[in-house]
Design a protein around this motif. Structure first.
Motif, short mmCIF file in Angstrom:
data_model
loop_
_atom_site.label_atom_id
_atom_site.label_comp_id
_atom_site.label_asym_id
_atom_site.label_seq_id
_atom_site.Cartn_x
_atom_site.Cartn_y
_atom_site.Cartn_z
N UNK A 1 0.89 -1.13 0.13
CA UNK A 1 0.17 0.21 0.05
C UNK A 1 1.16 1.56 -0.09
N UNK A 2 2.18 1.40 1.19
CA UNK A 2 2.77 2.17 0.84
C UNK A 2 3.88 2.99 -0.10
N UNK A 3 4.16 1.63 -1.33
CA UNK A 3 4.70 2.22 -2.97
C UNK A 3 3.96 2.37 -3.48
N UNK A 4 2.70 1.55 -3.52
CA UNK A 4 1.31 2.15 -4.25
C UNK A 4 1.19 3.50 -4.03
N UNK A 5 0.80 4.20 -2.81
CA UNK A 5 0.66 5.47 -2.87
C UNK A 5 2.24 6.33 -3.20
N UNK A 6 3.10 5.97 -3.24
CA UNK A 6 4.27 5.96 -3.16
C UNK A 6 4.54 6.34 -5.27
N UNK A 7 3.98 5.46 -6.13
CA UNK A 7 4.24 5.69 -6.51
C UNK A 7 3.30 6.77 -8.08
N UNK A 8 1.69 6.73 -7.03
CA UNK A 8 0.76 7.30 -8.03
C UNK A 8 1.68 9.11 -7.20
N UNK A 9 1.93 9.33 -6.38
CA UNK A 9 2.70 10.08 -6.28
C UNK A 9 3.25 10.48 -7.54
#
Length: 56
Positions: free
Chosen positions: A23-31
């Motif tokens: 989830x954290x990695x996905x948020x970083x990629x989307x940002x």
């Protein structure tokens, strides 16, 4: 506490950790995808493949 309880607890904690990490990695990629000032990846079609990588 017997070994089955310990095994189940470790498996559960591992799965929760993996989900949180994803989830954290996905948020970083989307940002990063939404940031227009972020450097392009060297895998981008219009970026030189011999340039310095964006994440370094």
């Amino acid at each position: 506490m017997d070994w089955t309880t310990l095994t189940v607890a470790l498996a559960f904690v591992t799965m929760i950790g993996a989900v949180v990490f994803a989830y954290i990695s996905k948020q970083k990629v989307e940002n990063r995808m939404n940031d227009s000032s972020a450097r392009k990846s060297t895998l981008a079609e219009d970026k030189d493949s011999h340039a310095k990588p964006a994440d370094v």
